[in-house]
Design a protein around this motif. Structure first.
Motif, PDB file in Angstrom:
ATOM      1  N   LYS A  46     -70.822 -42.927  22.227  1.00 34.30           N
ATOM      2  CA  LYS A  46     -70.127 -43.009  21.641  1.00 34.30           C
ATOM      3  C   LYS A  46     -70.779 -43.984  20.826  1.00 34.30           C
ATOM      4  CE  LYS A  46     -66.894 -45.607  18.557  1.00 34.30           C
ATOM      5  NZ  LYS A  46     -65.137 -46.530  19.360  1.00 34.30           N
ATOM      6  N   THR A  47     -71.788 -44.583  20.916  1.00 33.33           N
ATOM      7  CA  THR A  47     -73.378 -45.149  20.478  1.00 33.33           C
ATOM      8  C   THR A  47     -74.144 -44.353  20.060  1.00 33.33           C
ATOM      9  OG1 THR A  47     -72.726 -47.229  21.275  1.00 33.33           O
ATOM     10  CG2 THR A  47     -75.079 -47.140  20.896  1.00 33.33           C
ATOM     11  N   MET A  48     -74.325 -43.368  20.697  1.00 38.05           N
ATOM     12  CA  MET A  48     -75.454 -42.311  20.694  1.00 38.05           C
ATOM     13  C   MET A  48     -75.143 -41.457  19.634  1.00 38.05           C
ATOM     14  SD  MET A  48     -76.001 -41.025  24.870  1.00 38.05           S
ATOM     15  CE  MET A  48     -77.889 -39.794  24.132  1.00 38.05           C
ATOM     16  N   ARG A  49     -74.224 -41.092  19.346  1.00 45.21           N
ATOM     17  CA  ARG A  49     -73.704 -40.610  18.432  1.00 45.21           C
ATOM     18  C   ARG A  49     -73.603 -41.285  16.860  1.00 45.21           C
ATOM     19  NH1 ARG A  49     -70.381 -35.780  19.455  1.00 45.21           N
ATOM     20  NH2 ARG A  49     -69.400 -35.621  21.365  1.00 45.21           N
ATOM     21  N   GLN A  50     -73.288 -42.385  16.835  1.00 41.75           N
ATOM     22  CA  GLN A  50     -74.034 -43.501  15.660  1.00 41.75           C
ATOM     23  C   GLN A  50     -75.363 -43.672  15.470  1.00 41.75           C
ATOM     24  OE1 GLN A  50     -72.143 -47.079  17.219  1.00 41.75           O
ATOM     25  NE2 GLN A  50     -70.546 -47.186  15.942  1.00 41.75           N
ATOM     26  N   ILE A  51     -75.727 -43.523  16.606  1.00 40.76           N
ATOM     27  CA  ILE A  51     -77.477 -43.126  16.157  1.00 40.76           C
ATOM     28  C   ILE A  51     -77.926 -42.651  15.678  1.00 40.76           C
ATOM     29  CG2 ILE A  51     -79.787 -43.535  17.202  1.00 40.76           C
ATOM     30  CD1 ILE A  51     -78.487 -46.089  16.731  1.00 40.76           C
ATOM     31  N   VAL A  52     -77.353 -41.059  16.282  1.00 39.75           N
ATOM     32  CA  VAL A  52     -78.026 -39.883  15.600  1.00 39.75           C
ATOM     33  C   VAL A  52     -77.303 -39.296  14.376  1.00 39.75           C
ATOM     34  CG1 VAL A  52     -76.428 -36.796  15.437  1.00 39.75           C
ATOM     35  CG2 VAL A  52     -77.219 -38.401  18.077  1.00 39.75           C
ATOM     36  N   ARG A  53     -76.023 -40.454  13.906  1.00 36.08           N
ATOM     37  CA  ARG A  53     -75.533 -40.404  12.173  1.00 36.08           C
ATOM     38  C   ARG A  53     -76.106 -41.050  11.667  1.00 36.08           C
ATOM     39  NH1 ARG A  53     -70.454 -40.466  13.720  1.00 36.08           N
ATOM     40  NH2 ARG A  53     -70.410 -42.691  14.049  1.00 36.08           N
ATOM     41  N   LEU A  54     -77.170 -42.168  12.348  1.00 36.19           N
ATOM     42  CA  LEU A  54     -78.361 -43.038  10.985  1.00 36.19           C
ATOM     43  C   LEU A  54     -79.318 -42.605  11.507  1.00 36.19           C
ATOM     44  CD1 LEU A  54     -76.901 -46.540  13.340  1.00 36.19           C
ATOM     45  CD2 LEU A  54     -76.670 -45.523  10.704  1.00 36.19           C
ATOM     46  N   ARG A  55     -79.949 -41.730  12.243  1.00 36.01           N
ATOM     47  CA  ARG A  55     -81.013 -41.012  12.227  1.00 36.01           C
ATOM     48  C   ARG A  55     -81.135 -40.096  11.283  1.00 36.01           C
ATOM     49  NH1 ARG A  55     -84.669 -41.672  16.335  1.00 36.01           N
ATOM     50  NH2 ARG A  55     -85.303 -39.587  16.355  1.00 36.01           N
ATOM     51  N   ARG A  56     -80.219 -39.641  10.397  1.00 37.91           N
ATOM     52  CA  ARG A  56     -79.482 -38.685   9.869  1.00 37.91           C
ATOM     53  C   ARG A  56     -80.174 -38.674   8.031  1.00 37.91           C
ATOM     54  NH1 ARG A  56     -74.828 -36.091  11.889  1.00 37.91           N
ATOM     55  NH2 ARG A  56     -75.227 -34.538  13.920  1.00 37.91           N
ATOM     56  N   MET A  57     -79.902 -40.595   8.599  1.00 40.85           N
ATOM     57  CA  MET A  57     -79.388 -40.925   6.504  1.00 40.85           C
ATOM     58  C   MET A  57     -80.564 -40.979   6.594  1.00 40.85           C
ATOM     59  SD  MET A  57     -77.292 -43.787   7.385  1.00 40.85           S
ATOM     60  CE  MET A  57     -74.821 -43.481   6.994  1.00 40.85           C
ATOM     61  N   GLU A  58     -80.857 -41.158   4.999  1.00 42.60           N
ATOM     62  CA  GLU A  58     -82.004 -41.210   3.932  1.00 42.60           C
ATOM     63  C   GLU A  58     -82.585 -43.232   4.304  1.00 42.60           C
ATOM     64  OE1 GLU A  58     -83.598 -40.487   0.659  1.00 42.60           O
ATOM     65  OE2 GLU A  58     -82.317 -38.559   0.729  1.00 42.60           O
ATOM     66  N   LYS A  59     -83.375 -43.632   4.807  1.00 41.61           N
ATOM     67  CA  LYS A  59     -83.972 -45.466   5.083  1.00 41.61           C
ATOM     68  C   LYS A  59     -82.760 -45.645   4.197  1.00 41.61           C
ATOM     69  CE  LYS A  59     -87.260 -48.354   5.837  1.00 41.61           C
ATOM     70  NZ  LYS A  59     -87.956 -49.184   5.231  1.00 41.61           N
ATOM     71  N   HIS A  60     -83.091 -45.427   2.275  1.00 45.80           N
ATOM     72  CA  HIS A  60     -82.482 -46.365   1.584  1.00 45.80           C
ATOM     73  C   HIS A  60     -81.344 -46.193   1.645  1.00 45.80           C
ATOM     74  CE1 HIS A  60     -82.034 -42.418  -0.258  1.00 45.80           C
ATOM     75  NE2 HIS A  60     -81.362 -43.465  -1.543  1.00 45.80           N
ATOM     76  N   VAL A  61     -80.675 -45.229   2.216  1.00 48.29           N
ATOM     77  CA  VAL A  61     -78.528 -45.024   2.170  1.00 48.29           C
ATOM     78  C   VAL A  61     -78.512 -46.092   3.516  1.00 48.29           C
ATOM     79  CG1 VAL A  61     -76.974 -43.881   3.120  1.00 48.29           C
ATOM     80  CG2 VAL A  61     -79.031 -43.016   0.847  1.00 48.29           C
ATOM     81  N   ARG A  62     -78.987 -45.977   4.588  1.00 51.43           N
ATOM     82  CA  ARG A  62     -78.602 -46.668   5.703  1.00 51.43           C
ATOM     83  C   ARG A  62     -78.862 -47.827   5.126  1.00 51.43           C
ATOM     84  NH1 ARG A  62     -82.381 -43.870   9.360  1.00 51.43           N
ATOM     85  NH2 ARG A  62     -84.039 -45.633   8.567  1.00 51.43           N
ATOM     86  N   GLU A  63     -79.819 -48.906   4.561  1.00 48.81           N
ATOM     87  CA  GLU A  63     -80.165 -50.611   4.854  1.00 48.81           C
ATOM     88  C   GLU A  63     -79.241 -50.964   3.166  1.00 48.81           C
ATOM     89  OE1 GLU A  63     -84.337 -49.691   2.667  1.00 48.81           O
ATOM     90  OE2 GLU A  63     -84.647 -50.474   4.857  1.00 48.81           O
ATOM     91  N   GLU A  64     -78.352 -49.432   3.023  1.00 46.87           N
ATOM     92  CA  GLU A  64     -77.327 -49.673   1.754  1.00 46.87           C
ATOM     93  C   GLU A  64     -75.923 -50.215   2.833  1.00 46.87           C
ATOM     94  OE1 GLU A  64     -76.759 -47.477  -1.543  1.00 46.87           O
ATOM     95  OE2 GLU A  64     -79.041 -47.831  -2.428  1.00 46.87           O
ATOM     96  N   ALA A  65     -76.083 -49.327   3.602  1.00 46.18           N
ATOM     97  CA  ALA A  65     -74.544 -49.761   4.642  1.00 46.18           C
ATOM     98  C   ALA A  65     -74.608 -50.850   5.528  1.00 46.18           C
ATOM     99  CB  ALA A  65     -74.637 -48.058   5.563  1.00 46.18           C
ATOM    100  N   ASP A  66     -75.811 -51.162   6.045  1.00 48.46           N
ATOM    101  CA  ASP A  66     -76.324 -52.354   6.865  1.00 48.46           C
ATOM    102  C   ASP A  66     -75.974 -53.085   6.162  1.00 48.46           C
ATOM    103  OD1 ASP A  66     -76.848 -50.614   9.252  1.00 48.46           O
ATOM    104  OD2 ASP A  66     -78.677 -50.962   9.174  1.00 48.46           O
TER     105      ASP A  66
END
Length: 79
Positions: A46-66
């Protein structure tokens, strides 16, 4: 005459889609096997799937979500 050509073209499109759907199913099965293998080695899939999903995101989108997640955590006292 054009109805015959259109029908042939439609059939070819449908056959291509069917082949691609089969390939997609094969790839999905392969991905599932990799997650199963990782799980058998002690990793949390489950955690691995989350990491894969996060790595697909552009950096700025990931930072905004975080940042938003952190804001919500703080608001709920989960920090």
């Amino acid at each position: 005459m054009s109805d015959i050509i259109a029908a042939d073209q439609l059939r070819l499109f449908i056959e291509r889609i069917e082949r691609l759907e089969e390939e997609k199913k094969g790839i999905a099965d392969d991905i599932r096997d990799v997650y199963s293998e990782a799980k058998s080695q002690g990793y949390d899939s489950k955690t691995m799937r989350q990491i894969v999903r996060l790595r697909r995101m552009e950096k700025h989108v990931r930072e905004e979500a975080d940042a938003l997640l952190e804001t919500y955590r703080n608001a709920l006292g989960l920090a």
